[in-house]
Motif scaffolding. Structure first.
Motif, PDB file in Angstrom:
ATOM      1  N   THR A  80      62.962 -22.671  31.318  1.00  0.00           N
ATOM      2  CA  THR A  80      64.233 -22.688  31.231  1.00  0.00           C
ATOM      3  C   THR A  80      64.932 -23.634  32.238  1.00  0.00           C
ATOM      4  OG1 THR A  80      64.127 -20.860  32.965  1.00  0.00           O
ATOM      5  CG2 THR A  80      64.296 -19.916  30.600  1.00  0.00           C
ATOM      6  N   PHE A  81      64.123 -24.184  32.846  1.00  0.00           N
ATOM      7  CA  PHE A  81      64.358 -25.525  33.818  1.00  0.00           C
ATOM      8  C   PHE A  81      65.229 -26.534  33.080  1.00  0.00           C
ATOM      9  CE2 PHE A  81      64.175 -29.436  36.126  1.00  0.00           C
ATOM     10  CZ  PHE A  81      64.870 -29.128  37.566  1.00  0.00           C
ATOM     11  N   ASP A  82      66.357 -26.898  33.764  1.00  0.00           N
ATOM     12  CA  ASP A  82      67.262 -27.795  33.349  1.00  0.00           C
ATOM     13  C   ASP A  82      67.722 -28.497  34.403  1.00  0.00           C
ATOM     14  OD1 ASP A  82      67.177 -28.728  30.489  1.00  0.00           O
ATOM     15  OD2 ASP A  82      67.736 -26.733  30.042  1.00  0.00           O
ATOM     16  N   PHE A  83      68.204 -29.816  34.234  1.00  0.00           N
ATOM     17  CA  PHE A  83      68.803 -30.464  35.713  1.00  0.00           C
ATOM     18  C   PHE A  83      70.378 -30.268  35.551  1.00  0.00           C
ATOM     19  CE2 PHE A  83      65.047 -32.986  34.516  1.00  0.00           C
ATOM     20  CZ  PHE A  83      64.334 -32.859  35.940  1.00  0.00           C
ATOM     21  N   ASP A  84      70.724 -28.994  35.484  1.00  0.00           N
ATOM     22  CA  ASP A  84      72.198 -28.606  35.423  1.00  0.00           C
ATOM     23  C   ASP A  84      72.821 -29.135  36.623  1.00  0.00           C
ATOM     24  OD1 ASP A  84      71.548 -27.130  33.084  1.00  0.00           O
ATOM     25  OD2 ASP A  84      71.146 -25.302  34.223  1.00  0.00           O
ATOM     26  N   TYR A  85      72.340 -29.158  37.817  1.00  0.00           N
ATOM     27  CA  TYR A  85      72.922 -29.590  39.018  1.00  0.00           C
ATOM     28  C   TYR A  85      72.529 -30.895  39.371  1.00  0.00           C
ATOM     29  CZ  TYR A  85      74.845 -25.099  39.287  1.00  0.00           C
ATOM     30  OH  TYR A  85      76.031 -23.953  39.009  1.00  0.00           O
ATOM     31  N   LEU A  86      71.469 -31.524  38.720  1.00  0.00           N
ATOM     32  CA  LEU A  86      71.135 -32.968  38.955  1.00  0.00           C
ATOM     33  C   LEU A  86      71.322 -33.844  37.703  1.00  0.00           C
ATOM     34  CD1 LEU A  86      68.093 -32.150  40.983  1.00  0.00           C
ATOM     35  CD2 LEU A  86      70.086 -33.089  41.967  1.00  0.00           C
ATOM     36  N   PRO A  87      72.463 -33.875  37.150  1.00  0.00           N
ATOM     37  CA  PRO A  87      72.787 -34.404  35.695  1.00  0.00           C
ATOM     38  C   PRO A  87      72.072 -35.798  35.555  1.00  0.00           C
ATOM     39  CG  PRO A  87      74.784 -34.042  36.895  1.00  0.00           C
ATOM     40  CD  PRO A  87      73.926 -33.399  37.711  1.00  0.00           C
ATOM     41  N   ASP A  88      72.157 -36.621  36.819  1.00  0.00           N
ATOM     42  CA  ASP A  88      71.846 -37.762  36.684  1.00  0.00           C
ATOM     43  C   ASP A  88      70.303 -37.900  36.349  1.00  0.00           C
ATOM     44  OD1 ASP A  88      74.356 -38.987  37.447  1.00  0.00           O
ATOM     45  OD2 ASP A  88      73.946 -38.641  39.512  1.00  0.00           O
ATOM     46  N   LEU A  89      69.410 -37.015  36.866  1.00  0.00           N
ATOM     47  CA  LEU A  89      68.080 -37.042  36.343  1.00  0.00           C
ATOM     48  C   LEU A  89      67.934 -36.767  34.923  1.00  0.00           C
ATOM     49  CD1 LEU A  89      66.345 -35.010  39.416  1.00  0.00           C
ATOM     50  CD2 LEU A  89      66.494 -37.555  39.129  1.00  0.00           C
ATOM     51  N   GLU A  90      68.700 -35.846  34.549  1.00  0.00           N
ATOM     52  CA  GLU A  90      68.592 -35.695  33.074  1.00  0.00           C
ATOM     53  C   GLU A  90      69.241 -36.943  32.230  1.00  0.00           C
ATOM     54  OE1 GLU A  90      68.600 -33.824  29.323  1.00  0.00           O
ATOM     55  OE2 GLU A  90      68.011 -32.973  31.163  1.00  0.00           O
ATOM     56  N   THR A  91      70.129 -37.726  32.598  1.00  0.00           N
ATOM     57  CA  THR A  91      70.704 -38.949  31.756  1.00  0.00           C
ATOM     58  C   THR A  91      69.335 -39.995  32.120  1.00  0.00           C
ATOM     59  OG1 THR A  91      72.788 -38.331  32.529  1.00  0.00           O
ATOM     60  CG2 THR A  91      72.503 -40.725  31.825  1.00  0.00           C
ATOM     61  N   PHE A  92      68.756 -40.167  33.167  1.00  0.00           N
ATOM     62  CA  PHE A  92      67.682 -40.983  33.321  1.00  0.00           C
ATOM     63  C   PHE A  92      66.527 -40.827  32.405  1.00  0.00           C
ATOM     64  CE2 PHE A  92      63.914 -42.394  35.171  1.00  0.00           C
ATOM     65  CZ  PHE A  92      64.208 -43.516  35.621  1.00  0.00           C
ATOM     66  N   LEU A  93      66.244 -39.673  32.244  1.00  0.00           N
ATOM     67  CA  LEU A  93      65.145 -39.040  31.255  1.00  0.00           C
ATOM     68  C   LEU A  93      65.464 -39.556  29.978  1.00  0.00           C
ATOM     69  CD1 LEU A  93      63.623 -35.533  32.641  1.00  0.00           C
ATOM     70  CD2 LEU A  93      62.564 -37.804  32.164  1.00  0.00           C
ATOM     71  N   SER A  94      66.737 -38.839  29.556  1.00  0.00           N
ATOM     72  CA  SER A  94      67.150 -39.079  27.933  1.00  0.00           C
ATOM     73  C   SER A  94      67.242 -40.113  27.840  1.00  0.00           C
ATOM     74  CB  SER A  94      68.173 -38.027  27.905  1.00  0.00           C
ATOM     75  OG  SER A  94      69.391 -38.445  28.642  1.00  0.00           O
ATOM     76  N   THR A  95      67.542 -41.167  28.478  1.00  0.00           N
ATOM     77  CA  THR A  95      67.890 -42.544  28.246  1.00  0.00           C
ATOM     78  C   THR A  95      66.714 -43.559  28.358  1.00  0.00           C
ATOM     79  OG1 THR A  95      68.854 -43.068  30.298  1.00  0.00           O
ATOM     80  CG2 THR A  95      70.480 -42.288  28.621  1.00  0.00           C
ATOM     81  N   SER A  96      65.570 -42.942  28.866  1.00  0.00           N
ATOM     82  CA  SER A  96      64.573 -43.938  29.037  1.00  0.00           C
ATOM     83  C   SER A  96      64.029 -44.669  27.951  1.00  0.00           C
ATOM     84  CB  SER A  96      63.320 -43.018  29.688  1.00  0.00           C
ATOM     85  OG  SER A  96      63.689 -42.443  31.012  1.00  0.00           O
ATOM     86  N   PRO A  97      63.486 -46.103  28.029  1.00  0.00           N
ATOM     87  CA  PRO A  97      62.932 -46.786  27.223  1.00  0.00           C
ATOM     88  C   PRO A  97      61.544 -46.209  26.712  1.00  0.00           C
ATOM     89  CG  PRO A  97      62.707 -47.917  29.020  1.00  0.00           C
ATOM     90  CD  PRO A  97      63.686 -46.687  29.310  1.00  0.00           C
ATOM     91  N   ASN A  98      60.851 -45.605  27.346  1.00  0.00           N
ATOM     92  CA  ASN A  98      59.508 -45.127  27.094  1.00  0.00           C
ATOM     93  C   ASN A  98      59.042 -44.148  28.190  1.00  0.00           C
ATOM     94  OD1 ASN A  98      58.244 -46.548  29.232  1.00  0.00           O
ATOM     95  ND2 ASN A  98      58.577 -48.596  28.118  1.00  0.00           N
ATOM     96  N   LEU A  99      57.886 -43.324  27.986  1.00  0.00           N
ATOM     97  CA  LEU A  99      57.457 -42.409  28.653  1.00  0.00           C
ATOM     98  C   LEU A  99      57.164 -42.896  30.214  1.00  0.00           C
ATOM     99  CD1 LEU A  99      56.920 -39.391  29.021  1.00  0.00           C
ATOM    100  CD2 LEU A  99      54.508 -39.697  27.984  1.00  0.00           C
ATOM    101  N   ARG A 100      56.655 -44.026  30.092  1.00  0.00           N
ATOM    102  CA  ARG A 100      56.073 -44.552  31.457  1.00  0.00           C
ATOM    103  C   ARG A 100      57.379 -44.865  32.382  1.00  0.00           C
ATOM    104  NH1 ARG A 100      51.789 -47.177  32.915  1.00  0.00           N
ATOM    105  NH2 ARG A 100      51.116 -47.968  30.645  1.00  0.00           N
ATOM    106  N   ALA A 101      58.512 -45.236  31.965  1.00  0.00           N
ATOM    107  CA  ALA A 101      59.749 -45.441  32.618  1.00  0.00           C
ATOM    108  C   ALA A 101      60.361 -44.111  33.115  1.00  0.00           C
ATOM    109  CB  ALA A 101      60.758 -46.141  31.782  1.00  0.00           C
ATOM    110  N   ALA A 102      59.874 -43.052  32.181  1.00  0.00           N
ATOM    111  CA  ALA A 102      60.788 -41.684  32.309  1.00  0.00           C
ATOM    112  C   ALA A 102      59.900 -40.929  33.443  1.00  0.00           C
ATOM    113  CB  ALA A 102      60.500 -41.038  31.124  1.00  0.00           C
ATOM    114  N   LEU A 103      58.604 -41.414  33.471  1.00  0.00           N
ATOM    115  CA  LEU A 103      57.761 -40.736  34.817  1.00  0.00           C
ATOM    116  C   LEU A 103      58.238 -40.878  36.071  1.00  0.00           C
ATOM    117  CD1 LEU A 103      54.255 -40.892  33.126  1.00  0.00           C
ATOM    118  CD2 LEU A 103      55.871 -38.986  32.929  1.00  0.00           C
TER     119      LEU A 103
END
Length: 340
Positions: A80-103
């Motif tokens: 159930t964890f989501d970055f509800d109170y850290l939306p910038d982390l959520e944005t960074f993840l969802s807009t990553s060009p690849n998994l290496r960058a997302a990590l």
């Protein structure tokens, strides 16, 4: 031989408070009495600065596991964890060009969410692994926090890569618990217990495969906002604490130079020096401080030989350790032990 001694008893961020409430509801119980019983403050108005002591967090997990009526609480908490109170982390993840960058987000999670967790990518010729260390203690007292961590990692991995994400299996250091059969059903992956490390194994080719949500401009902006937030953190939550935890987990680093520490925490040595200067300290000073603190703790154990203490702290021999300890305290290690 290495010994890990927690050096940092400071409270850790508790920005995940709403997640605990949500997970408890899904497991069929009210978490409010648990927080009241343990004296855990709940203040959504100041959630960005909320903290919790590590022993209280562990006791809260224990109570929640016992109270859960539907599902295994650590699995549900991670899922159930989501970055509800850290939306910038959520944005960074969802807009990553690849998994290496997302990590890259793992480093920020360590600083913003839970400094006990240390997730690193390890690549091999035949594959890759996301390896979990608990940077304050050698091993957690229960499997629960590793279960929660990998529940979250697998969830976001499938969110980025799709339900058929090429994840190969999970490995846990702890022995198979009573609910071991539930692991396969929940993770939908092969699971190994009593392994050498905590790790999620993945197909190495997936690290650089393009992700469908890639959005370069937003990705860069999210990173800038995250770095701005990190710069605003109190000093005890920043690089000094990260280095102290690294020393605690791997005391052998105390006998090595700044290059070894830079490699351990994933920074260039010049960047490490610059960031320490921003926090008004130097690497050599941190080494000395941690050596002093560990030396006192080790010497308080009468069953630990002084030669062992010298070796653990990275000194070339016992005489070197004795000279340094006498300089710090005005007495030899033997005299300090007798006095204690």
């Amino acid at each position: 031989m290495e010994r890990a001694v927690p050096l940092d008893d400071d409270p850790i961020p508790f920005i995940t408070l709403p997640n605990w409430v949500k997970a408890a509801g899904r497991c069929g119980f009210n978490i409010e009495p648990v927080f009241e019983e343990l004296g855990i403050t709940t203040d959504l108005l100041n959630l960005e600065t909320a903290t919790i002591e590590r022993p209280k967090l562990e006791r809260a997990m224990e109570r929640c596991v016992a109270l859960a009526q539907h599902g295994h609480f650590p699995f549900v908490l991670g899922d159930t964890f989501d970055f509800d109170y850290l939306p910038d982390l959520e944005t960074f993840l969802s807009t990553s060009p690849n998994l290496r960058a997302a990590l890259r987000v793992f480093d920020w999670v360590r600083e913003l969410v839970n400094p006990m967790l240390d997730l690193r990518l390890r690549e091999r010729s035949d594959g890759a692994s996301i390896v979990l260390h608990f940077s304050v203690v050698e091993d957690p007292p229960t499997p629960w926090f590793s279960e929660t961590t990998f529940a979250t990692v697998v969830k976001f991995g499938r969110r980025l890569l799709g339900e058929q994400a090429p994840m190969l299996g999970l490995r846990f250091r702890h022995r198979a618990p009573e609910h071991a059969a539930a692991y396969q059903d929940f993770f939908r992956l092969p699971v190994q217990f009593s392994a050498a490390e905590y790790a999620l194994d993945v197909d190495r080719a997936v690290l650089d495969a393009p992700l469908p949500g890639a959005y370069e401009a937003l990705h860069a902006q999210a990173r800038q906002r995250i770095e701005r937030r990190l710069r605003a953190l109190p000093k005890q939550q920043r690089l000094v604490a990260v280095i102290e935890r690294s020393f605690a987990r791997h005391p052998a680093l105390l006998g090595l130079g700044i290059q070894a520490m830079a490699d351990e925490i994933g920074l260039h040595p010049r960047t490490l020096q610059r960031r320490l200067a921003e926090e008004n300290t130097h690497f050599a000073d941190l080494q000395t401080q941690v050596r002093q603190r560990l030396a006192r703790r080790y010497l308080e154990d009468p069953n630990t030989h002084i030669d062992q203490v010298s070796e653990w702290l990275g000194f070339s021999d016992r005489r070197s350790f004795t000279r340094a300890f006498s300089r710090w305290t005005g007495m030899t290690p033997s005299a300090y032990r007798r006095q204690r």
